[in-house]
Design a protein around this motif. Structure first.
Motif, PDB file in Angstrom:
ATOM      1  N   VAL A   1       0.847  -1.191   0.000  1.00 22.86           N
ATOM      2  CA  VAL A   1       0.000   0.000   0.000  1.00 22.86           C
ATOM      3  C   VAL A   1       0.886   1.246   0.000  1.00 22.86           C
ATOM      4  CG1 VAL A   1      -1.748   1.309   1.270  1.00 22.86           C
ATOM      5  CG2 VAL A   1      -1.876  -1.188   1.151  1.00 22.86           C
ATOM      6  N   TYR A   2       0.650   2.156  -0.914  1.00 21.92           N
ATOM      7  CA  TYR A   2       1.563   3.270  -1.183  1.00 21.92           C
ATOM      8  C   TYR A   2       1.796   4.175   0.019  1.00 21.92           C
ATOM      9  CZ  TYR A   2      -2.342   6.592  -1.630  1.00 21.92           C
ATOM     10  OH  TYR A   2      -3.429   7.393  -1.390  1.00 21.92           O
ATOM     11  N   TYR A   3       0.765   4.420   0.838  1.00 25.94           N
ATOM     12  CA  TYR A   3       0.942   5.355   1.957  1.00 25.94           C
ATOM     13  C   TYR A   3       1.588   4.698   3.179  1.00 25.94           C
ATOM     14  CZ  TYR A   3      -3.726   3.397   2.971  1.00 25.94           C
ATOM     15  OH  TYR A   3      -4.801   2.559   3.152  1.00 25.94           O
ATOM     16  N   GLU A   4       1.886   3.394   3.073  1.00 27.32           N
ATOM     17  CA  GLU A   4       2.578   2.704   4.172  1.00 27.32           C
ATOM     18  C   GLU A   4       4.079   2.585   3.908  1.00 27.32           C
ATOM     19  OE1 GLU A   4       0.553  -1.014   4.592  1.00 27.32           O
ATOM     20  OE2 GLU A   4      -1.216  -0.109   5.539  1.00 27.32           O
ATOM     21  N   LYS A   5       4.531   3.082   2.771  1.00 27.78           N
ATOM     22  CA  LYS A   5       5.952   3.022   2.421  1.00 27.78           C
ATOM     23  C   LYS A   5       6.604   4.390   2.572  1.00 27.78           C
ATOM     24  CE  LYS A   5       7.904   0.020   0.852  1.00 27.78           C
ATOM     25  NZ  LYS A   5       8.735  -1.025   1.493  1.00 27.78           N
ATOM     26  N   ASP A   6       7.896   4.380   2.851  1.00 26.33           N
ATOM     27  CA  ASP A   6       8.666   5.618   2.934  1.00 26.33           C
ATOM     28  C   ASP A   6       8.963   6.090   1.509  1.00 26.33           C
ATOM     29  OD1 ASP A   6      10.404   7.701   3.338  1.00 26.33           O
ATOM     30  OD2 ASP A   6      11.867   6.556   4.503  1.00 26.33           O
ATOM     31  N   LEU A   7       8.358   7.219   1.127  1.00 21.06           N
ATOM     32  CA  LEU A   7       8.523   7.757  -0.225  1.00 21.06           C
ATOM     33  C   LEU A   7       9.313   9.063  -0.218  1.00 21.06           C
ATOM     34  CD1 LEU A   7       4.918   7.050  -1.597  1.00 21.06           C
ATOM     35  CD2 LEU A   7       6.977   5.664  -1.894  1.00 21.06           C
ATOM     36  N   THR A   8      10.125   9.256   0.806  1.00 17.62           N
ATOM     37  CA  THR A   8      10.976  10.449   0.856  1.00 17.62           C
ATOM     38  C   THR A   8      12.318  10.125   0.207  1.00 17.62           C
ATOM     39  OG1 THR A   8      11.788   9.847   3.061  1.00 17.62           O
ATOM     40  CG2 THR A   8       9.849  11.274   2.956  1.00 17.62           C
ATOM     41  N   GLY A   9      13.152  11.126   0.079  1.00 20.87           N
ATOM     42  CA  GLY A   9      14.450  10.927  -0.542  1.00 20.87           C
ATOM     43  C   GLY A   9      14.379  11.051  -2.052  1.00 20.87           C
ATOM     44  N   PRO A  10      15.532  10.994  -2.725  1.00 15.52           N
ATOM     45  CA  PRO A  10      15.563  11.071  -4.194  1.00 15.52           C
ATOM     46  C   PRO A  10      14.823   9.883  -4.789  1.00 15.52           C
ATOM     47  CG  PRO A  10      17.717  10.459  -3.320  1.00 15.52           C
ATOM     48  CD  PRO A  10      16.873  10.832  -2.146  1.00 15.52           C
ATOM     49  N   LEU A  11      13.887  10.149  -5.682  1.00 14.87           N
ATOM     50  CA  LEU A  11      12.966   9.083  -6.071  1.00 14.87           C
ATOM     51  C   LEU A  11      12.509   9.222  -7.516  1.00 14.87           C
ATOM     52  CD1 LEU A  11      10.203   7.737  -3.782  1.00 14.87           C
ATOM     53  CD2 LEU A  11       9.546   8.500  -6.046  1.00 14.87           C
ATOM     54  N   ALA A  12      12.318   8.082  -8.172  1.00 11.24           N
ATOM     55  CA  ALA A  12      11.700   8.025  -9.498  1.00 11.24           C
ATOM     56  C   ALA A  12      10.440   7.178  -9.383  1.00 11.24           C
ATOM     57  CB  ALA A  12      12.653   7.425 -10.522  1.00 11.24           C
ATOM     58  N   LEU A  13       9.305   7.722  -9.788  1.00 12.55           N
ATOM     59  CA  LEU A  13       8.035   7.003  -9.756  1.00 12.55           C
ATOM     60  C   LEU A  13       7.732   6.491 -11.159  1.00 12.55           C
ATOM     61  CD1 LEU A  13       5.400   6.078  -8.456  1.00 12.55           C
ATOM     62  CD2 LEU A  13       4.486   8.389  -8.831  1.00 12.55           C
ATOM     63  N   VAL A  14       7.570   5.165 -11.280  1.00 15.16           N
ATOM     64  CA  VAL A  14       7.348   4.528 -12.576  1.00 15.16           C
ATOM     65  C   VAL A  14       5.878   4.129 -12.693  1.00 15.16           C
ATOM     66  CG1 VAL A  14       8.177   2.795 -14.199  1.00 15.16           C
ATOM     67  CG2 VAL A  14       9.668   3.560 -12.330  1.00 15.16           C
ATOM     68  N   VAL A  15       5.230   4.610 -13.752  1.00 12.64           N
ATOM     69  CA  VAL A  15       3.836   4.269 -14.018  1.00 12.64           C
ATOM     70  C   VAL A  15       3.762   3.599 -15.382  1.00 12.64           C
ATOM     71  CG1 VAL A  15       1.504   5.181 -14.376  1.00 12.64           C
ATOM     72  CG2 VAL A  15       2.962   6.157 -12.594  1.00 12.64           C
ATOM     73  N   GLY A  16       3.002   2.526 -15.472  1.00 16.06           N
ATOM     74  CA  GLY A  16       2.929   1.750 -16.702  1.00 16.06           C
ATOM     75  C   GLY A  16       1.821   2.187 -17.630  1.00 16.06           C
ATOM     76  N   GLY A  17       1.794   1.573 -18.807  1.00  9.10           N
ATOM     77  CA  GLY A  17       0.810   1.893 -19.826  1.00  9.10           C
ATOM     78  C   GLY A  17      -0.605   1.522 -19.422  1.00  9.10           C
ATOM     79  N   GLU A  18      -1.556   2.024 -20.179  1.00 10.70           N
ATOM     80  CA  GLU A  18      -2.970   1.921 -19.833  1.00 10.70           C
ATOM     81  C   GLU A  18      -3.434   0.470 -19.702  1.00 10.70           C
ATOM     82  OE1 GLU A  18      -1.711   3.716 -22.273  1.00 10.70           O
ATOM     83  OE2 GLU A  18      -2.149   5.790 -21.790  1.00 10.70           O
ATOM     84  N   ASP A  19      -2.997  -0.402 -20.573  1.00 11.93           N
ATOM     85  CA  ASP A  19      -3.453  -1.794 -20.556  1.00 11.93           C
ATOM     86  C   ASP A  19      -2.372  -2.778 -20.122  1.00 11.93           C
ATOM     87  OD1 ASP A  19      -5.998  -1.049 -21.595  1.00 11.93           O
ATOM     88  OD2 ASP A  19      -5.110  -0.928 -23.596  1.00 11.93           O
ATOM     89  N   LYS A  20      -1.114  -2.388 -20.269  1.00 13.92           N
ATOM     90  CA  LYS A  20      -0.023  -3.333 -20.062  1.00 13.92           C
ATOM     91  C   LYS A  20       0.592  -3.267 -18.676  1.00 13.92           C
ATOM     92  CE  LYS A  20       1.089  -2.514 -24.920  1.00 13.92           C
ATOM     93  NZ  LYS A  20       2.084  -1.966 -25.852  1.00 13.92           N
ATOM     94  N   GLY A  21       0.435  -2.164 -17.976  1.00 14.95           N
ATOM     95  CA  GLY A  21       1.116  -2.011 -16.705  1.00 14.95           C
ATOM     96  C   GLY A  21       2.611  -1.822 -16.898  1.00 14.95           C
ATOM     97  N   LEU A  22       3.373  -2.209 -15.907  1.00  8.94           N
ATOM     98  CA  LEU A  22       4.818  -1.967 -15.956  1.00  8.94           C
ATOM     99  C   LEU A  22       5.563  -2.956 -16.846  1.00  8.94           C
ATOM    100  CD1 LEU A  22       5.722  -1.106 -12.242  1.00  8.94           C
ATOM    101  CD2 LEU A  22       5.288   0.442 -14.154  1.00  8.94           C
ATOM    102  N   GLY A  23       5.119  -4.179 -16.908  1.00 12.01           N
ATOM    103  CA  GLY A  23       5.873  -5.194 -17.638  1.00 12.01           C
ATOM    104  C   GLY A  23       6.865  -5.876 -16.708  1.00 12.01           C
ATOM    105  N   LYS A  24       7.145  -7.144 -16.966  1.00  9.55           N
ATOM    106  CA  LYS A  24       7.965  -7.973 -16.069  1.00  9.55           C
ATOM    107  C   LYS A  24       9.358  -7.402 -15.840  1.00  9.55           C
ATOM    108  CE  LYS A  24       9.445 -12.799 -15.485  1.00  9.55           C
ATOM    109  NZ  LYS A  24      10.886 -12.560 -15.327  1.00  9.55           N
ATOM    110  N   LEU A  25      10.061  -7.037 -16.910  1.00  9.48           N
ATOM    111  CA  LEU A  25      11.442  -6.568 -16.774  1.00  9.48           C
ATOM    112  C   LEU A  25      11.510  -5.243 -16.032  1.00  9.48           C
ATOM    113  CD1 LEU A  25      14.338  -7.285 -17.445  1.00  9.48           C
ATOM    114  CD2 LEU A  25      14.093  -6.081 -19.623  1.00  9.48           C
TER     115      LEU A  25
END
Length: 251
Positions: A182-206
């Protein structure tokens, strides 16, 4: 139109492009819209851009979005940054980097919405793939309401390898995925890159494997996924909230 340069359409989009200093060849405005022409003329004069009054039929004919609101600017293409340049600019800021990585977002409306949110959040840069993804189009800029003018965007050949480079630079890579915590239970401070996937495919395995950890948005209703732009906004604002609390604790 003989000139195939990029079109910026809509009142706010054109105004923000002028404010941002985007090179333009010409601005077309609908005849009779005097109040708006005055505002456009003031900024256009400062940027040495000619303003031409035309009838609405002409605007309808050249418009790509079909939502021009009576104004279309004929501009240069928005320049993409290379990866290293984007990171250099992000690292030069006083705050810790917050990078958006968009994996195969194909819908220009989603991309435009995300760029608008990125500007609101103060995101340092956006990374998109060169293939199988939407680039910056007139529709993207129209949906962003001009916010896309202020967001640095880099295009890369391979998202997975780019995530590895981000980690080498000391940036934590967080993927939005329903397999995560759950996103609000994780520490999201510090230098960070947020990865969001495509509309139907999501992030993909790799891409998922390259993330340091995954986070999810709990679903309370009947659907099991969320629009990419909305998901980015929800998690993005949690990142800003946590950073603000952390900074307040240091004061």
């Amino acid at each position: 139109m003989e000139d195939k340069s990029f079109l910026i359409e809509g009142k706010n989009s054109v105004l923000e492009a002028l404010k941002a200093g985007r090179p333009m060849n010409k601005i077309y405005v609908k005849k009779g819209d005097r109040a708006f022409i005055k505002r456009i003329n003031e900024l256009a004069r400062q940027n040495n851009v000619p303003v031409v009054e035309v009838d609405e039929n002409y605007l309808n004919r050249i418009s790509e979005t079909k939502k021009h609101q009576g104004v279309i600017a004929q501009a240069s293409l928005k320049p993409y940054l290379d990866f290293e340049e984007l990171l250099t600019k992000a690292s030069s800021k006083t705050r810790e980097p917050f990078i958006a990585v968009l994996n195969e977002i194909e819908d220009p409306v989603n991309l435009g919405s995300i760029l608008r949110t990125c500007d609101c959040l103060g995101v340092n840069g956006v990374i998109i793939p060169k293939r199988r993804a939407c680039g910056v189009t007139p529709t993207v800029m129209k949906v962003s309401e001009g916010a896309g003018e202020y967001v640095d965007i880099a295009r890369v050949t391979n998202i997975a390898s780019t995530l590895e480079k981000l980690k080498e630079k000391g940036i934590w890579v967080v993927g939005a995925d329903m397999d995560g915590e759950v996103y609000y239970e994780k520490d999201l401070t510090g230098p960070l890159a947020l990865v969001v996937g495509g509309e139907d495919k999501g992030l993909g395995k790799l891409v998922k494997e390259r993330c340091d950890f995954l986070v999810k948005i709990p679903m309370m209703g009947h659907v099991t996924s969320m629009n990419a732009a909305v998901a980015f906004a929800v998690i993005g604002y949690e990142i800003i909230r946590q950073r603000a609390l952390k900074d307040a604790g240091k004061a």
